[in-house]
Structures are given as C-alpha cells and as structure tokens.
Write a protein that holds these residues in place. Sequence first.
Motif, short mmCIF file in Angstrom:
data_model
loop_
_atom_site.label_atom_id
_atom_site.label_comp_id
_atom_site.label_asym_id
_atom_site.label_seq_id
_atom_site.Cartn_x
_atom_site.Cartn_y
_atom_site.Cartn_z
N THR A 33 4.35 15.23 6.09
CA THR A 33 3.44 14.58 5.23
C THR A 33 4.05 13.41 4.63
N ILE A 34 3.39 12.41 4.72
CA ILE A 34 3.95 11.19 3.94
C ILE A 34 3.23 10.75 2.81
N ILE A 35 3.84 10.63 1.65
CA ILE A 35 3.37 10.00 0.52
C ILE A 35 4.11 8.90 -0.33
N ALA A 36 3.17 7.76 -0.52
CA ALA A 36 3.91 6.51 -0.71
C ALA A 36 3.24 5.96 -2.13
N HIS A 37 4.20 5.14 -2.66
CA HIS A 37 3.80 4.47 -4.03
C HIS A 37 3.17 3.27 -3.53
N PRO A 38 2.37 2.97 -4.37
CA PRO A 38 1.37 1.73 -4.40
C PRO A 38 2.01 0.41 -4.22
N GLU A 39 3.42 0.45 -4.50
CA GLU A 39 4.32 -0.94 -4.32
C GLU A 39 4.76 -1.20 -3.09
N CYS A 40 4.53 -0.32 -2.04
CA CYS A 40 5.02 -0.35 -0.74
C CYS A 40 3.90 -1.51 0.00
N PRO A 41 4.52 -2.25 1.05
CA PRO A 41 3.63 -2.86 1.58
C PRO A 41 2.50 -2.40 2.32
N PRO A 42 1.42 -2.98 2.82
CA PRO A 42 0.22 -2.41 3.36
C PRO A 42 0.34 -1.73 4.58
N ASP A 43 1.37 -1.77 5.46
CA ASP A 43 1.41 -1.29 6.77
C ASP A 43 2.16 0.07 6.36
N VAL A 44 3.00 0.18 5.44
CA VAL A 44 3.31 1.27 5.02
C VAL A 44 2.31 2.16 4.53
N LEU A 45 1.54 1.73 3.52
CA LEU A 45 0.51 2.46 2.86
C LEU A 45 -0.53 2.78 3.90
N ALA A 46 -0.63 2.31 4.96
CA ALA A 46 -1.64 2.75 5.94
C ALA A 46 -1.36 3.79 6.87
N GLU A 47 0.14 4.07 6.73
CA GLU A 47 0.50 5.31 7.40
C GLU A 47 0.71 6.55 6.46
N ALA A 48 0.31 6.11 5.11
CA ALA A 48 0.49 7.32 4.07
C ALA A 48 -0.64 8.04 4.12
N ASP A 49 -0.22 9.66 3.98
CA ASP A 49 -1.42 10.47 3.72
C ASP A 49 -1.72 10.63 2.39
N PHE A 50 -1.11 10.11 1.40
CA PHE A 50 -1.51 10.05 -0.11
C PHE A 50 -0.77 8.94 -0.61
N VAL A 51 -1.38 8.06 -1.58
CA VAL A 51 -0.84 6.96 -2.19
C VAL A 51 -1.03 7.33 -3.78
N GLY A 52 0.28 7.32 -4.51
CA GLY A 52 -0.13 7.42 -5.83
C GLY A 52 1.19 6.85 -6.91
N SER A 53 0.94 7.10 -8.15
CA SER A 53 2.15 6.68 -8.98
C SER A 53 3.23 7.72 -8.64
N THR A 54 4.30 7.54 -9.14
CA THR A 54 5.38 8.36 -9.14
C THR A 54 5.02 9.71 -9.23
N SER A 55 4.29 10.02 -10.74
CA SER A 55 3.76 11.26 -11.19
C SER A 55 2.71 11.70 -10.07
N GLY A 56 1.86 10.76 -9.69
CA GLY A 56 1.01 11.42 -8.80
C GLY A 56 1.60 11.89 -7.57
N MET A 57 2.58 11.30 -7.08
CA MET A 57 3.42 11.81 -5.94
C MET A 57 3.94 13.10 -6.25
N ILE A 58 4.51 13.33 -7.27
CA ILE A 58 5.01 14.42 -7.52
C ILE A 58 4.14 15.75 -7.76
N ASP A 59 2.91 15.46 -8.35
CA ASP A 59 1.89 16.26 -8.59
C ASP A 59 1.33 16.65 -6.95
N TYR A 60 1.14 15.88 -6.28
CA TYR A 60 0.79 16.13 -5.00
C TYR A 60 1.80 17.04 -4.29
#
Length: 348
Positions: A227-254
């Motif tokens: 499972t790939i979770i990413a921060h929205p400061e990443c470039p679009p091709d990275v976010l396109a690969e992510a299963d979830f995008v969120g703030s650092t706390s959003g990622m931890i909660d996920y």
Amino acid sequence: MIRPDLTYTPEIEAATADIYDKLEPLMPVLDWPEIAPYIYHINRLKKERNAVILVHNYMTPDIFHGVADYVGDSLGLAQKATETEADVIVQCGVHFMAETSKILNPHKTVLIPDMKAGCSLASGITAADVEMLRQKYPGVPVVTYVNTSAEVKAASDICCTSGNALDVVESLDSDTVLCIPDQYLANWIAGQTSKKILTWAGSCEVHERFTGEQLRAYRTKYSGDITIIAHPECPPDVLAEADFVGSTSGMIDYAKRERPKRVLMVTECSMSDNVAAEVRDVEFIRPCNLCPHMKRITLPKILDALLTLSPAVEVDPELAARARLPIDRMLAVEPRKSSKVSKLAKAS
Ligand code: 13P
Ligand code: SF4
C-alpha cells in the motif's frame, strides 16, 4: 539554570523504561544510556518551566516518543498552539511552525531548538512575489500554505495546510484561487475542485525527489502486495501511484486505521519509524528522504533551549497582527467530512 549531570542512573532507567519499551524495535539497547538522561531532564525541566513541547511528525523517534506533549501535522500543531496554557512553547519542527505559534501567542516565549531549521517552500517566495501575483491576477484570493514566512502570510487572504487545503479553497467565494507556493499541493487540490487553481513554482526539496518510477518498481518488487500512501507535496506522477494522499497526520491515521500488511509512506523518513514503533503488525518499507531542516532538531538542543530559554522566535507585533488574520481565517474553516479520507483516484 544549572546544566544537569547526564549520567545514566537507576532512577533515570526506571523513569524512562516505558519510553524505551516503545523505542526498543528502533533503538539498540546500548544507545539508551546516552539518550535516556536527555529525555529524563527535558521532561523534568519542561515542568519547571511550565513549557509545552509541540512535536512535528517528522521528528526522530527519541523526540517524538520521548518528550512530546503533543505530536501532529502543521494544522494540529497550530491548533494546539491556540489552546495551550503553558508559558513556554518549545516547537520541535521547522521555523515557520515556531513562527506560527508565536503569531498565535504573541505574549508567550516560543523556542525553536535550532533557528536554522528552515524549509525550501518558505524560502522560495517573498511578500513582494505575492504582491506581484495580486497585480497580475487582480481580485483573485490568495491561499498561502503555512510553510511560508510571516511576511508572506501577512500578504495573503487565508492560510492552509496539507490537512485542510481543499476545505480552505472550497470555502472561498471565487471561481479562481491562487494556491501558493507549493505547485504540487496546488496541483493536487486542482484535481479535486471545480475551481481554477493558479500557483507558484515552489516545491519541497524532500518530496520532489520521489518519482512515480520508483514507486512502480516497489509495486513490482512486492508483486503488487504493497500500500502506497503519499504526502501532497509529492509530484503528480508520484500521487498518481498512491492509494491514499494526505497530510502527515492523515497518513499516520490511515496506517493505524487500515492496518495494511505492508506500507510505503512517501514522505520524510522519520515518520515511518515513529509509526512503526506503535503499529507493529504493519511492515514499513522505507525509501528514505531526510528533511535536513527537521533533522537539525535534536535532544541536546531541546535541553539547551529549555535551560537557556533560547533561541526564542520574535515577530514584530504589527507584522504578527497582520499575519494572524489569514491563520485565524484558516482555523475557522469547518472541515468537510469527505476531506478526512481523501483517496486519490488511481490512474490505472
Ligand atoms: P504536514 O502539515 O502534512 O505535517 O506537512 C508539513 C511539512 O512540512 C511536510 O513536508
Ligand atoms: Fe519544508 Fe519539505 Fe522539510 Fe517539510 S519536508 S519542512 S516542506 S523542506
């Protein structure tokens, strides 16, 4: 104040045993006698000083699990800064976070253990740049990421963080919005709103180094079982690969909520360590990009800050009053329920 003796005593061993239990998967037992006295004396001193220690999710595990009164993302830290009764705030994070706390608490002492802890986004735009954008796009509201200086905040209409950027943009009565300075955060917001988003060519020096190709290679390596979770400061091709995008706390909660078998957190590397200490049934894959600014904050510097009550962040009162308005406007924005779990539509 007298500098404490940093000998590892049986009293310190007993007082820090619970903390070591948490850190044990990450830290060799041989290192503990050197680290525990710092944790012990920081926790003792913060009571004497009536201080609160606000810790960003990117701090190293010894700080995150050892001395924090509150851990969180930029939004959570700003909210906590408005609530604290402490006389002293020790901000374990980067300068813009401490500056935000000072703006929200002009009469409190706000310490940052290393004044040089900057941020590539904050140093990539000035108030004059914001004025130039206002002239170029008259009447377009300016939403400014909190990763900016007080001067830039003061020149803006409203702030946002990665945790509330979509809510902030949606709250504005305008079809076009300037979302600055992070082009990637802006691009991520643009994909979720019908508003036209204009931006600035800023980026985070840590997140911009990840690539979609890197993530696809991980998917191949683990036969898709990741499972790939990413921060929205990443470039679009990275976010396109992510299963979830969120703030650092959003990622931890996920990660805590979904308990994926194997997870790759596409963000600064200490965060995986911090969550791994708590969530032991999840395997963390760690492509490591360090934020050199966050890593300036260390236990010895936190102890020094509490001993000397320095370095203290100061903001000119007139500037602070102007910078506070867009922060207060942001804090007043009601989060929409859907934004809590913003799952990005997968490209494939
Ligand atoms: P968060 O607000 O998501 O914690 O992000 C802050 C930051 O600097 C990420 O690089
Ligand atoms: Fe700034 Fe990037 Fe470091 Fe966050 S990770 S503080 S955005 S340089």
